[in-house]
Write a protein that holds these residues in place. Sequence first.
Motif, PDB file in Angstrom:
ATOM      1  N   SER A 183       2.497   3.127 -19.105  1.00  0.00           N
ATOM      2  CA  SER A 183       2.241   2.794 -17.560  1.00  0.00           C
ATOM      3  C   SER A 183       1.885   3.747 -16.650  1.00  0.00           C
ATOM      4  CB  SER A 183       3.686   2.116 -17.399  1.00  0.00           C
ATOM      5  OG  SER A 183       4.035   1.234 -18.020  1.00  0.00           O
ATOM      6  N   LEU A 184       0.972   3.545 -16.008  1.00  0.00           N
ATOM      7  CA  LEU A 184       0.574   4.530 -14.879  1.00  0.00           C
ATOM      8  C   LEU A 184       0.658   3.917 -13.608  1.00  0.00           C
ATOM      9  CD1 LEU A 184      -1.978   4.325 -17.377  1.00  0.00           C
ATOM     10  CD2 LEU A 184      -2.378   6.439 -16.388  1.00  0.00           C
ATOM     11  N   ARG A 185       1.303   4.944 -12.676  1.00  0.00           N
ATOM     12  CA  ARG A 185       1.313   4.697 -11.255  1.00  0.00           C
ATOM     13  C   ARG A 185       0.749   5.923 -10.476  1.00  0.00           C
ATOM     14  NH1 ARG A 185       2.286   0.673 -13.394  1.00  0.00           N
ATOM     15  NH2 ARG A 185       4.094  -0.720 -13.103  1.00  0.00           N
ATOM     16  N   SER A 186      -0.085   5.647  -9.337  1.00  0.00           N
ATOM     17  CA  SER A 186      -0.667   6.593  -8.585  1.00  0.00           C
ATOM     18  C   SER A 186      -0.124   6.375  -7.131  1.00  0.00           C
ATOM     19  CB  SER A 186      -1.969   6.890  -8.906  1.00  0.00           C
ATOM     20  OG  SER A 186      -2.935   5.707  -8.494  1.00  0.00           O
ATOM     21  N   LYS A 187      -0.505   7.185  -6.385  1.00  0.00           N
ATOM     22  CA  LYS A 187      -0.583   7.107  -5.044  1.00  0.00           C
ATOM     23  C   LYS A 187      -2.023   7.582  -4.343  1.00  0.00           C
ATOM     24  CE  LYS A 187       4.150   8.592  -3.538  1.00  0.00           C
ATOM     25  NZ  LYS A 187       4.794   9.729  -3.209  1.00  0.00           N
ATOM     26  N   GLY A 188      -2.422   6.898  -3.190  1.00  0.00           N
ATOM     27  CA  GLY A 188      -3.678   7.233  -2.610  1.00  0.00           C
ATOM     28  C   GLY A 188      -4.983   7.164  -3.319  1.00  0.00           C
ATOM     29  N   ASP A 189      -5.695   7.998  -3.433  1.00  0.00           N
ATOM     30  CA  ASP A 189      -7.051   7.509  -4.061  1.00  0.00           C
ATOM     31  C   ASP A 189      -7.257   7.808  -5.359  1.00  0.00           C
ATOM     32  OD1 ASP A 189      -8.075   6.536  -1.713  1.00  0.00           O
ATOM     33  OD2 ASP A 189      -8.977   8.646  -1.091  1.00  0.00           O
ATOM     34  N   PHE A 190      -6.056   8.310  -6.111  1.00  0.00           N
ATOM     35  CA  PHE A 190      -6.318   8.650  -7.543  1.00  0.00           C
ATOM     36  C   PHE A 190      -6.320   7.174  -8.304  1.00  0.00           C
ATOM     37  CE2 PHE A 190      -4.608   9.629 -11.936  1.00  0.00           C
ATOM     38  CZ  PHE A 190      -5.876  10.144 -12.231  1.00  0.00           C
ATOM     39  N   ASP A 191      -7.365   6.973  -9.100  1.00  0.00           N
ATOM     40  CA  ASP A 191      -7.392   5.688  -9.574  1.00  0.00           C
ATOM     41  C   ASP A 191      -7.076   5.433 -10.789  1.00  0.00           C
ATOM     42  OD1 ASP A 191      -8.812   3.196 -10.503  1.00  0.00           O
ATOM     43  OD2 ASP A 191     -10.194   3.223  -9.334  1.00  0.00           O
ATOM     44  N   VAL A 192      -5.812   4.999 -10.998  1.00  0.00           N
ATOM     45  CA  VAL A 192      -5.476   5.173 -12.484  1.00  0.00           C
ATOM     46  C   VAL A 192      -6.146   3.733 -13.540  1.00  0.00           C
ATOM     47  CG1 VAL A 192      -3.232   6.047 -12.318  1.00  0.00           C
ATOM     48  CG2 VAL A 192      -3.353   3.629 -11.593  1.00  0.00           C
ATOM     49  N   ASN A 193      -6.771   2.796 -12.682  1.00  0.00           N
ATOM     50  CA  ASN A 193      -7.550   1.791 -13.601  1.00  0.00           C
ATOM     51  C   ASN A 193      -8.529   2.624 -14.097  1.00  0.00           C
ATOM     52  OD1 ASN A 193      -8.770  -0.359 -14.286  1.00  0.00           O
ATOM     53  ND2 ASN A 193     -10.002  -0.496 -12.040  1.00  0.00           N
ATOM     54  N   LEU A 194      -9.276   3.454 -13.566  1.00  0.00           N
ATOM     55  CA  LEU A 194     -10.554   3.917 -13.992  1.00  0.00           C
ATOM     56  C   LEU A 194     -10.203   4.885 -15.236  1.00  0.00           C
ATOM     57  CD1 LEU A 194     -12.750   4.831 -11.005  1.00  0.00           C
ATOM     58  CD2 LEU A 194     -12.797   2.876 -12.662  1.00  0.00           C
ATOM     59  N   PHE A 195      -8.833   5.704 -14.760  1.00  0.00           N
ATOM     60  CA  PHE A 195      -8.346   6.677 -15.630  1.00  0.00           C
ATOM     61  C   PHE A 195      -7.739   6.060 -17.052  1.00  0.00           C
ATOM     62  CE2 PHE A 195      -4.845   9.717 -16.514  1.00  0.00           C
ATOM     63  CZ  PHE A 195      -5.618  11.195 -16.557  1.00  0.00           C
ATOM     64  N   SER A 196      -7.200   5.014 -16.724  1.00  0.00           N
ATOM     65  CA  SER A 196      -6.624   4.318 -17.966  1.00  0.00           C
ATOM     66  C   SER A 196      -7.995   3.690 -18.916  1.00  0.00           C
ATOM     67  CB  SER A 196      -5.692   3.152 -17.827  1.00  0.00           C
ATOM     68  OG  SER A 196      -5.297   2.583 -18.856  1.00  0.00           O
TER      69      SER A 196
END
Length: 335
Positions: A279-292
Amino acid sequence: MIYFHISGIKKKKIVLLTHNNPDGDALGSSLALFLYLKTLNHDVDLISPTEFSHDFDWLPEITEIIVFSDTKKYLIEKKIMNSDYIFFVDFNNLSRIKHLEKICLSSKAKKILIDHHPLPLSFDFMLNDSNASSTSILVFRLISNMNNLDKIDAKIATCLYVGLITDTGYFRYPSVNAEAHFIAGKLMEKGIDIGFIHEHLQEKYHENRLKLLSIALEKLKIMKKYRTVYTNIEESDIRLCSYKKGYVENIVNYGLGIENMVLSVFFFEEKRQYPIRISLRSKGDFDVNLFSRKYFNGGGHKNAAGGLLKKNMSESIQYFVNIIRKHHKDIIVSI
Ligand SMILES: [Mn+2]
């Protein structure tokens, strides 16, 4: 206007329908409307297309709700067919009442929408406003516009307040505005027991779930330089806590509560032979959708995503740490 039709001068048969798996606002707003229309001496029925969470069993008059089942099907269909008015409460698309859609369409009743979701279908009367933070707000407006605020008793106020707070994440979401606070104040004047309400709405944790959480928090690793935090739960941890489904939900969110962290990741091994769930959670502009999508065979939303790795726990974590180190510029730049 609808107010004239339901003013109570003439007794009407009214059916209230809320959506599948009704949440706090669906139940709160429809129960409040149900109780209010009863004070106007109408013949009112409140129908839920499905069962709902036992967390709401304490809501005033909740046992009055007719829950759809095969044995109640005939009774419900008869009520819908014989009604003068059907209210569609907290949803705007008939696909959200599944097996009741057809019968509603064939009923000659006047159809009234009371809802705050955007892009509604067309109904005979529409009380819809996508700027309202909950449908409960719209029910309050309806009562207010009929000059009947004195009919709101502690029961109705409790139902409306539950809808208001659950749909706004307890006044935290951006949809909260001055009106939401104003109405909350008005409801408090009706003698609701705020302490009692919050006590009943609080998420319930079994002690085993807390134990598992404490293990995860104990293992938390902070990569300060990369503004990244991660932790994990393995099969051996689960065995210590007689794990049940849902126990690890939410663990990933704790990491983001640490100051300056932008990325929080949780690795979960339910069984040895299974892939590791991430599971990934981020704040602001860091895009965990793309990262994952790129590294963890997953995806999701910009700030909340999931993924899978067919490696063991230590390999998975090593793989992740290497990616963070190698790509830290991307991560930092996109922050
Ligand atoms: Mn709602």
